[in-house]
Design an enzyme around this catalytic site. Structure first.
Site, PDB file in Angstrom:
ATOM      1  N   ARG A 170     -24.109 -26.922 -20.786  1.00  0.00           N
ATOM      2  CA  ARG A 170     -23.061 -26.324 -19.957  1.00  0.00           C
ATOM      3  C   ARG A 170     -23.609 -25.769 -18.656  1.00  0.00           C
ATOM      4  NH1 ARG A 170     -19.200 -25.012 -24.467  1.00  0.00           N
ATOM      5  NH2 ARG A 170     -17.309 -24.322 -23.447  1.00  0.00           N
ATOM      6  N   ARG A 212     -13.022 -18.247 -18.293  1.00  0.00           N
ATOM      7  CA  ARG A 212     -13.800 -19.390 -18.776  1.00  0.00           C
ATOM      8  C   ARG A 212     -13.635 -20.588 -17.852  1.00  0.00           C
ATOM      9  NH1 ARG A 212     -11.258 -19.811 -24.293  1.00  0.00           N
ATOM     10  NH2 ARG A 212     -12.430 -21.727 -24.526  1.00  0.00           N
ATOM     11  N   LYS A 246     -12.642 -31.871 -26.215  1.00  0.00           N
ATOM     12  CA  LYS A 246     -13.942 -32.277 -26.762  1.00  0.00           C
ATOM     13  C   LYS A 246     -13.987 -32.132 -28.288  1.00  0.00           C
ATOM     14  CE  LYS A 246     -16.189 -29.201 -24.335  1.00  0.00           C
ATOM     15  NZ  LYS A 246     -15.023 -28.564 -23.681  1.00  0.00           N
ATOM     16  N   ARG A 269      -8.205 -18.057 -31.554  1.00  0.00           N
ATOM     17  CA  ARG A 269      -9.505 -17.503 -31.148  1.00  0.00           C
ATOM     18  C   ARG A 269      -9.283 -16.362 -30.168  1.00  0.00           C
ATOM     19  NH1 ARG A 269     -12.954 -22.681 -29.380  1.00  0.00           N
ATOM     20  NH2 ARG A 269     -13.594 -21.176 -27.800  1.00  0.00           N
ATOM     21  N   ARG A 314      -3.818 -23.235 -28.537  1.00  0.00           N
ATOM     22  CA  ARG A 314      -4.754 -23.744 -29.553  1.00  0.00           C
ATOM     23  C   ARG A 314      -4.785 -22.832 -30.784  1.00  0.00           C
ATOM     24  NH1 ARG A 314     -10.725 -25.291 -27.807  1.00  0.00           N
ATOM     25  NH2 ARG A 314     -10.788 -23.156 -27.045  1.00  0.00           N
TER      26      ARG A 314
HETATM   27  P1  ADP Z   1     -12.308 -28.330 -26.142  1.00  0.00           P
HETATM   28  O1  ADP Z   1     -13.169 -28.501 -27.355  1.00  0.00           O
HETATM   29  O2  ADP Z   1     -12.668 -29.285 -25.049  1.00  0.00           O
HETATM   30  O3  ADP Z   1     -12.230 -26.920 -25.676  1.00  0.00           O
HETATM   31  P2  ADP Z   1     -10.064 -28.842 -27.971  1.00  0.00           P
HETATM   32  O4  ADP Z   1     -10.380 -30.149 -28.600  1.00  0.00           O
HETATM   33  O5  ADP Z   1     -10.265 -27.624 -28.765  1.00  0.00           O
HETATM   34  O6  ADP Z   1     -10.825 -28.739 -26.547  1.00  0.00           O
HETATM   35  O7  ADP Z   1      -8.556 -28.926 -27.452  1.00  0.00           O
HETATM   36  C1  ADP Z   1      -7.928 -27.830 -26.806  1.00  0.00           C
HETATM   37  C2  ADP Z   1      -6.456 -27.762 -27.249  1.00  0.00           C
HETATM   38  O8  ADP Z   1      -5.755 -28.884 -26.718  1.00  0.00           O
HETATM   39  C3  ADP Z   1      -6.264 -27.821 -28.755  1.00  0.00           C
HETATM   40  O9  ADP Z   1      -5.180 -27.002 -29.092  1.00  0.00           O
HETATM   41  C4  ADP Z   1      -5.948 -29.301 -29.030  1.00  0.00           C
HETATM   42  O10 ADP Z   1      -5.096 -29.455 -30.175  1.00  0.00           O
HETATM   43  C5  ADP Z   1      -5.222 -29.704 -27.764  1.00  0.00           C
HETATM   44  N1  ADP Z   1      -5.483 -31.098 -27.372  1.00  0.00           N
HETATM   45  C6  ADP Z   1      -6.645 -31.797 -27.503  1.00  0.00           C
HETATM   46  N2  ADP Z   1      -6.519 -33.043 -27.002  1.00  0.00           N
HETATM   47  C7  ADP Z   1      -5.247 -33.130 -26.531  1.00  0.00           C
HETATM   48  C8  ADP Z   1      -4.492 -34.188 -25.893  1.00  0.00           C
HETATM   49  N3  ADP Z   1      -5.047 -35.378 -25.623  1.00  0.00           N
HETATM   50  N4  ADP Z   1      -3.222 -33.916 -25.542  1.00  0.00           N
HETATM   51  C9  ADP Z   1      -2.655 -32.703 -25.801  1.00  0.00           C
HETATM   52  N5  ADP Z   1      -3.312 -31.680 -26.401  1.00  0.00           N
HETATM   53  C10 ADP Z   1      -4.589 -31.891 -26.758  1.00  0.00           C
HETATM   54  P1  ADP Z   2     -14.381 -24.299 -25.367  1.00  0.00           P
HETATM   55  O1  ADP Z   2     -14.748 -25.720 -25.494  1.00  0.00           O
HETATM   56  O2  ADP Z   2     -12.964 -23.999 -25.658  1.00  0.00           O
HETATM   57  O3  ADP Z   2     -14.819 -23.689 -24.078  1.00  0.00           O
HETATM   58  P2  ADP Z   2     -16.535 -23.550 -27.214  1.00  0.00           P
HETATM   59  O4  ADP Z   2     -16.186 -23.335 -28.630  1.00  0.00           O
HETATM   60  O5  ADP Z   2     -17.282 -24.754 -26.839  1.00  0.00           O
HETATM   61  O6  ADP Z   2     -15.161 -23.413 -26.420  1.00  0.00           O
HETATM   62  O7  ADP Z   2     -17.355 -22.293 -26.673  1.00  0.00           O
HETATM   63  C1  ADP Z   2     -16.913 -20.983 -26.890  1.00  0.00           C
HETATM   64  C2  ADP Z   2     -17.842 -20.010 -26.178  1.00  0.00           C
HETATM   65  O8  ADP Z   2     -19.164 -20.090 -26.750  1.00  0.00           O
HETATM   66  C3  ADP Z   2     -18.051 -20.255 -24.681  1.00  0.00           C
HETATM   67  O9  ADP Z   2     -17.031 -19.660 -23.888  1.00  0.00           O
HETATM   68  C4  ADP Z   2     -19.419 -19.580 -24.467  1.00  0.00           C
HETATM   69  O10 ADP Z   2     -19.299 -18.171 -24.421  1.00  0.00           O
HETATM   70  C5  ADP Z   2     -20.154 -19.943 -25.749  1.00  0.00           C
HETATM   71  N1  ADP Z   2     -20.886 -21.220 -25.600  1.00  0.00           N
HETATM   72  C6  ADP Z   2     -20.617 -22.383 -26.232  1.00  0.00           C
HETATM   73  N2  ADP Z   2     -21.472 -23.343 -25.840  1.00  0.00           N
HETATM   74  C7  ADP Z   2     -22.298 -22.775 -24.916  1.00  0.00           C
HETATM   75  C8  ADP Z   2     -23.378 -23.241 -24.124  1.00  0.00           C
HETATM   76  N3  ADP Z   2     -23.807 -24.527 -24.176  1.00  0.00           N
HETATM   77  N4  ADP Z   2     -23.972 -22.367 -23.285  1.00  0.00           N
HETATM   78  C9  ADP Z   2     -23.585 -21.085 -23.216  1.00  0.00           C
HETATM   79  N5  ADP Z   2     -22.566 -20.579 -23.915  1.00  0.00           N
HETATM   80  C10 ADP Z   2     -21.918 -21.414 -24.771  1.00  0.00           C
END
Ligand code: ADP
Ligand code: ADP
Ligand code: ZN
Length: 217
Positions: free
Chosen positions: A88, A171, A13, A160, A127
């Site tokens: 979420r 998670r 995302k 992170r 990541r």
């Molecule tokens: P989210 O916001 O949904 O948690 P991220 O965009 O942070 O996901 O992506 C999670 C990890 O996967 C990051 O290290 C990113 O560089 C990698 N990543 C994102 N999209 C892809 C893809 N299409 N193929 C391989 N790795 C990806």
């Molecule tokens: P990722 O996409 O890798 O799960 P985010 O950066 O979106 O990570 O979120 C990191 C953390 O922040 C989540 O694990 C949660 O603890 C908190 N968080 C983010 N968005 C929300 C939400 N909409 N509701 C509740 N907690 C959230």
């Protein structure tokens, strides 16, 4: 356009949002980024959020809905926004609907980026993020040109604390129980677009564009 990016942790995302908001000129609203900014600033919100994030749990709905309400009522969101990581939970999705109805508007599209569960752990544990600008990298799939240095701003990359394997597993469980039901919720409203997130980053972007009726490649 008022867009929601849905998907499990690690689905991509944030990676797609970085590019999408530039193409579409939309404010990028990431609740995770907002909580991390509050933690860095040492505010009460940050302290509260950190206690949940460190355990891989969700921050309570009242808190999260509160910050979203403040953010999307700002002037730059009037024409549109991209929500990344919100909603979420079903309660958050319902609160968002109410909020938008009060503003006499509604969502344009919900894009669900799906990736098989067994891929998510390697995505999350590999990541790395830029301490300075928040750019997202992966040790294998999207490595920076120079080890540990951000291509965009030269900032230092870090892992992170919630991307350690133990927290990641928690998670992913939280996602399955609390967030995955939103797929059906938005499907019923006719807003859902399924995006295959298990392909190279650029190809995911092409699919997102098609879903949004944009002709970019
Ligand atoms: P989210 O916001 O949904 O948690 P991220 O965009 O942070 O996901 O992506 C999670 C990890 O996967 C990051 O290290 C990113 O560089 C990698 N990543 C994102 N999209 C892809 C893809 N299409 N193929 C391989 N790795 C990806
Ligand atoms: P990722 O996409 O890798 O799960 P985010 O950066 O979106 O990570 O979120 C990191 C953390 O922040 C989540 O694990 C949660 O603890 C908190 N968080 C983010 N968005 C929300 C939400 N909409 N509701 C509740 N907690 C959230
Ligand atoms: Zn950077």
């Amino acid at each position: 356009m008022k867009i929601v990016l849905l998907g499990a942790p690690g689905a991509g995302k944030g990676t797609q949002a970085e590019v999408l908001v530039k193409k579409l000129f939309l404010p990028h609203i990431s609740t995770g980024d907002m909580f991390r900014a509050a933690i860095s600033a040492g505010t009460d919100l940050g302290l509260e959020a950190k206690s949940y994030m460190d355990k891989g749990q969700l921050v309570p709905d009242e808190v999260t809905v509160g910050i979203i309400k403040d953010r999307i009522s700002q002037a730059d969101c009037r024409e549109g926004f991209l929500l990344d990581g919100f909603p979420r939970t079903l309660a958050q999705a319902e609160a968002l609907d109410t909020l938008l109805a009060e503003m006499k508007t509604s969502l344009t599209a919900v894009l669900n980026i799906s990736v098989p569960a067994d891929r998510l752990i390697t995505r999350l544990t590999g990541r790395r993020m830029c301490r300075q600008c928040g750019a997202i990298y992966h040790l294998l799939y999207n490595a920076p040109q120079k080890e540990n240095v951000c291509d965009v701003c030269g900032g230092e990359l870090y892992q992170r604390s919630d991307d350690k394997e133990e927290t990641v597993r928690n998670r992913l469980k939280v996602y399955e129980t609390q967030t995955a039901p939103l797929i059906a919720y938005y499907q019923e409203k006719g807003l859902l677009h399924e995006i295959n997130g298990d392909q190279p980053i650029n190809e995911v972007m092409v699919e997102l564009g098609q879903a949004l009726g944009q002709k970019w490649s």
